[in-house]
Motif scaffolding. Structure first.
Motif, PDB file in Angstrom:
ATOM      1  N   ILE A  80       0.839  -1.206   0.000  1.00 35.96           N
ATOM      2  CA  ILE A  80       0.000   0.000   0.000  1.00 35.96           C
ATOM      3  C   ILE A  80       0.870   1.251   0.000  1.00 35.96           C
ATOM      4  N   LYS A  81       1.962   1.208   0.740  1.00 33.00           N
ATOM      5  CA  LYS A  81       2.868   2.359   0.778  1.00 33.00           C
ATOM      6  C   LYS A  81       3.473   2.619  -0.604  1.00 33.00           C
ATOM      7  N   ALA A  82       3.885   1.557  -1.299  1.00 28.65           N
ATOM      8  CA  ALA A  82       4.432   1.710  -2.650  1.00 28.65           C
ATOM      9  C   ALA A  82       3.361   2.211  -3.605  1.00 28.65           C
ATOM     10  N   GLU A  83       2.145   1.671  -3.476  1.00 33.28           N
ATOM     11  CA  GLU A  83       1.045   2.115  -4.332  1.00 33.28           C
ATOM     12  C   GLU A  83       0.717   3.584  -4.052  1.00 33.28           C
ATOM     13  N   ARG A  84       0.762   3.979  -2.788  1.00 30.86           N
ATOM     14  CA  ARG A  84       0.504   5.378  -2.415  1.00 30.86           C
ATOM     15  C   ARG A  84       1.554   6.306  -3.027  1.00 30.86           C
ATOM     16  N   ALA A  85       2.818   5.883  -2.958  1.00 32.24           N
ATOM     17  CA  ALA A  85       3.884   6.698  -3.540  1.00 32.24           C
ATOM     18  C   ALA A  85       3.707   6.838  -5.049  1.00 32.24           C
ATOM     19  N   ALA A  86       3.331   5.739  -5.704  1.00 33.74           N
ATOM     20  CA  ALA A  86       3.113   5.789  -7.159  1.00 33.74           C
ATOM     21  C   ALA A  86       1.941   6.699  -7.498  1.00 33.74           C
TER      22      ALA A  86
END
Length: 129
Positions: free
Chosen positions: A96-102
């Motif tokens: 989720i953190k990676a998706e949020r950053a993207a």
């Protein structure tokens, strides 16, 4: 909660087994002749009682130790379950953190594009006049 109560019950069982033979009342006999005759009888009787209670106490202690070991195995299994759940949640968090950053990068890129289009519209309006 159940395991805690089981462990406390085992501790009480062990504690009561340890004090089992020390609570007996032995009356005092001040008559020397009776004391000499009763000495051999009480010493052999107490020796038999001690050996019997030791055998029973050892069984109780062994039973308590095995129950503690079983409780420890259960707690270790719970620990493994908690670690597994933590790893799953941590993996989801990282995803989720990676998706949020993207999505944040994508949002900034879209906002930048909108600003560029607004600037282009302003230039075209100025050139028309």
């Amino acid at each position: 909660m159940k395991k805690t109560l089981t462990v406390l019950g085992l501790a009480l069982l062990i504690n009561s087994a340890a004090y089992a033979d020390g609570n007996a009342f032995t009356p005092l006999n001040f008559n020397d002749t009776a004391y000499k005759t009763n000495t051999s009888y009480t010493s052999t009787q107490s020796a038999n009682v001690v050996s019997d209670t030791e055998a029973v106490g050892n069984g109780n202690i062994q039973n308590a130790i095995s129950q503690l070991e079983n409780a420890q195995v259960d707690i270790r299994n719970d620990l493994l379950n908690c670690k597994t759940k933590y790893a799953d949640v941590d993996a989801q968090y990282k995803l989720i953190k990676a998706e949020r950053a993207a999505l944040k990068k994508q949002t900034k890129a879209v906002e930048k594009r909108i600003k560029e289009i607004d600037k282009a519209k302003e230039k075209i309006r100025k050139n028309m006049l």
